[in-house]
Scaffold this active site. Structure first.
Site, PDB file in Angstrom:
ATOM      1  N   HIS A 136       7.962 -25.781 -57.863  1.00 11.46           N
ATOM      2  CA  HIS A 136       6.960 -26.374 -56.753  1.00 11.46           C
ATOM      3  C   HIS A 136       7.517 -27.422 -55.843  1.00 11.46           C
ATOM      4  O   HIS A 136       6.469 -28.034 -55.259  1.00 11.46           O
ATOM      5  CB  HIS A 136       5.437 -26.632 -57.038  1.00 11.46           C
ATOM      6  CG  HIS A 136       5.005 -25.597 -58.188  1.00 11.46           C
ATOM      7  ND1 HIS A 136       4.462 -24.338 -57.887  1.00 11.46           N
ATOM      8  CD2 HIS A 136       5.117 -25.844 -59.519  1.00 11.46           C
ATOM      9  CE1 HIS A 136       4.111 -23.779 -59.069  1.00 11.46           C
ATOM     10  NE2 HIS A 136       4.635 -24.525 -60.076  1.00 11.46           N
ATOM     11  N   SER A 185      24.819 -34.968 -32.713  1.00 10.74           N
ATOM     12  CA  SER A 185      23.782 -34.614 -31.599  1.00 10.74           C
ATOM     13  C   SER A 185      24.339 -35.027 -30.055  1.00 10.74           C
ATOM     14  O   SER A 185      25.028 -36.139 -29.965  1.00 10.74           O
ATOM     15  CB  SER A 185      22.616 -35.464 -32.013  1.00 10.74           C
ATOM     16  OG  SER A 185      21.629 -35.754 -30.825  1.00 10.74           O
ATOM     17  N   LYS A 207      23.187 -39.107 -35.538  1.00 10.55           N
ATOM     18  CA  LYS A 207      22.846 -37.995 -36.086  1.00 10.55           C
ATOM     19  C   LYS A 207      24.047 -37.172 -36.776  1.00 10.55           C
ATOM     20  O   LYS A 207      25.211 -37.429 -36.404  1.00 10.55           O
ATOM     21  CB  LYS A 207      22.149 -37.125 -35.071  1.00 10.55           C
ATOM     22  CG  LYS A 207      20.784 -37.150 -34.971  1.00 10.55           C
ATOM     23  CD  LYS A 207      19.925 -36.869 -35.779  1.00 10.55           C
ATOM     24  CE  LYS A 207      19.638 -35.487 -35.942  1.00 10.55           C
ATOM     25  NZ  LYS A 207      18.465 -34.995 -36.483  1.00 10.55           N
ATOM     26  N   GLU A 243      22.636 -24.701 -41.740  1.00  9.11           N
ATOM     27  CA  GLU A 243      21.410 -23.871 -41.005  1.00  9.11           C
ATOM     28  C   GLU A 243      21.806 -22.646 -40.538  1.00  9.11           C
ATOM     29  O   GLU A 243      21.157 -21.518 -40.448  1.00  9.11           O
ATOM     30  CB  GLU A 243      21.041 -24.762 -39.925  1.00  9.11           C
ATOM     31  CG  GLU A 243      20.391 -26.100 -40.433  1.00  9.11           C
ATOM     32  CD  GLU A 243      20.073 -27.251 -39.546  1.00  9.11           C
ATOM     33  OE1 GLU A 243      19.078 -27.720 -39.522  1.00  9.11           O
ATOM     34  OE2 GLU A 243      20.932 -27.405 -38.700  1.00  9.11           O
TER      35      GLU A 243
END
Ligand code: ARG
Length: 462
Positions: A154, A275, A281, A288
């Site tokens: 979980h 970024s 970043k 992804e």
């Protein structure tokens, strides 16, 4: 001029012609189409359906065409589909003899054959990429059998385990993928040629000989089914979708493990991006994208299932839609496997953070309850006692592996001095010795089995 224009007065509308054409994508099948034609033509010669001389002439020219395409000397353009292109080129080169190739054959059984041959190779390629990925995982697992981390259920900390146990969980998924593709291959491995348009042919063909020449172990049993069956392609897309699902889960873990909040992983510069506005970043774009591309593979599977839904027997042009879905999925899966396998060994695991993670969250609570059971308590009673202990820890802002023996004893007389060792995460891990568990011994046995699996599946060549 198209080869089927005999019964037409007028030629096809230009837009309709473009709409109908599949050449831009089915040109990928050229090699398999030519191999299939050579086998078919050889058989026609052997059976005396065309003369031996004609058969030889056709086969030699087909093989010339193959090399000319392969070497870039012949560009694939200007035909309705790859089958027509090759036949037109053949006739261009040897005239009337070339027109005999299509005896006892239709494009309907021809395209089914090409697709099966193409997918048979594709399945092997994907399996070999999976093998490399599993090998990388086995190496990483071998090096981390004592790297203690938290296991989650979980998305809450559950119990201590090791990084090796974690890697091996993914290795198991990818090994199942290898098996699934091999099973899919047994369904691909059926030779449909001879089914012709839909009700086979009156010519005395020898289907077994074609199957043998093309290394198929079975010949299809029903011509109506053979020209309209795309189950094997759907199964291939399903296997690819399942593999992508596995990759997406793995990448999801890498994405959140590399967040500042977790800090378990640092991505290598080679596999992360910056970024355009935020100078600080470092983004997990590769992970992804792999996660994201899973969606298009699911989509391709659903698209083919939907295309095939309610299609009446036998061949229908709708089925031409299968190829772009298959090719897109194939490219996606191969790209993702290759990039992921290169990225995996570059990940830097922060072992200290991982260990801290394993220590927090009362991950040894189950171990503590098991301890009481071993000393004679019933599991349910032990569960309640340790629940009370955890509440005590929360209230006193401490952890189970920081408690003194006296504190333990105040909750149950069954606690003894050895509890202090039992609740150390590393001991909790190594007390789990049964098959499938995270102890060093069990995981090493799992790795051995996986090595054996790869060896028995792929042989010793590497
Ligand atoms: N390009 C077609 C396909 O991919 C080949 C079969 C064409 N057959 C036909 N009867 N039009 O399905």
């Amino acid at each position: 001029m198209k080869m089927w224009t005999g019964r037409f007065k007028d030629s096809l509308d230009t837009k309709a012609d473009m709409f109908n054409s599949s050449l831009s994508f089915d040109k990928r099948l050229y090699k398999h189409d030519i191999m299939g034609s050579i086998a078919h033509c050889t058989m026609l010669g052997e059976c005396g359906i065309i003369s031996a001389d004609d058969a030889e002439k056709i086969c030699t020219t087909l093989s010339d065409i193959f090399y000319d395409i392969k070497n870039g000397k012949l560009k694939i353009t200007g035909a309705e589909d790859i089958h027509m292109f090759i036949e037109e080129e053949l006739t261009l080169r040897i005239g009337d003899v070339g027109k005999k190739l299509h005896t006892a054959r239709s494009r309907n059984d021809q395209v089914a054959l090409d697709l099966r041959m193409y997918l048979r190779d594709s399945v092997d390629n994907i399996a070999s990429l999976l093998k490399t990925l599993v090998e990388v995982l086995l190496k990483l697992a071998q090096a981390n059998t004592d790297t203690v981390i938290a296991a989650y259920t979980h998305m809450q900390k559950a119990q201590p385990t090791t990084l090796a146990h974690y890697f091996m969980a993914y290795a198991e998924m990818f090994m199942r993928d290898i098996e699934r593709f091999a099973e899919c291959k047994t369904r691909i491995d059926v030779m449909p040629l001879g089914s012709c348009a839909c009700t086979a042919t009156g010519f005395p063909i020898n289907r077994k000989s074609v199957a043998q020449k093309l290394d198929f172990s079975k010949v299809s049993e029903n011509s109506l089914d053979a020209v309209s069956d795309r189950d094997f392609a759907i199964e291939y897309l399903f296997d690819c979708a399942t593999l992508m699902m596995h990759l997406s889960r793995f990448n999801e873990e890498i994405i959140y493990w590399s967040t500042d909040e977790f800090g378990y992983i640092e991505l290598d510069d080679k596999f992360s991006t910056g970024s355009s506005i935020m100078p600080q970043k470092k983004n997990p774009d590769i992970c992804e994208l792999i996660r994201g591309k899973t969606g298009r593979c699911y989509g391709n599977l659903m698209a083919l299932l939907t295309t095939m839904k309610s299609l009446p027997l036998s061949y229908n042009k709708d089925m031409q839609e299968d190829k772009e879905l298959i090719f897109d999925t194939e490219d996606t899966v191969k790209n993702c496997l290759e990039i992921f396998t290169s990225m995996l060994p570059t990940l830097k695991f922060n072992k200290e953070r991982l260990f801290e993670g394993a220590c927090g969250g009362y991950t040894v609570a189950t171990e503590c309850a098991d301890y009481l059971v071993k000393k004679g308590a019933a599991f349910r009673d032990a569960h309640r006692t340790v629940g009370n202990l955890v509440r005590y820890c929360i209230e006193h802002k401490t952890n189970l592996d920081n408690l003194s023996v006296e504190e333990f004893k105040s909750f149950s007389p069954l606690f003894d001095n050895d509890i202090v060792n039992a609740v150390k995460p590393v001991n909790a891990v190594n007390s789990r010795k049964c098959q499938g568990s995270p102890s060093e011994k069990a995981v090493k046995a799992e790795i051995k089995k996986a090595e054996k699996f790869l060896l028995s599946f792929f042989g010793s060549e590497s």
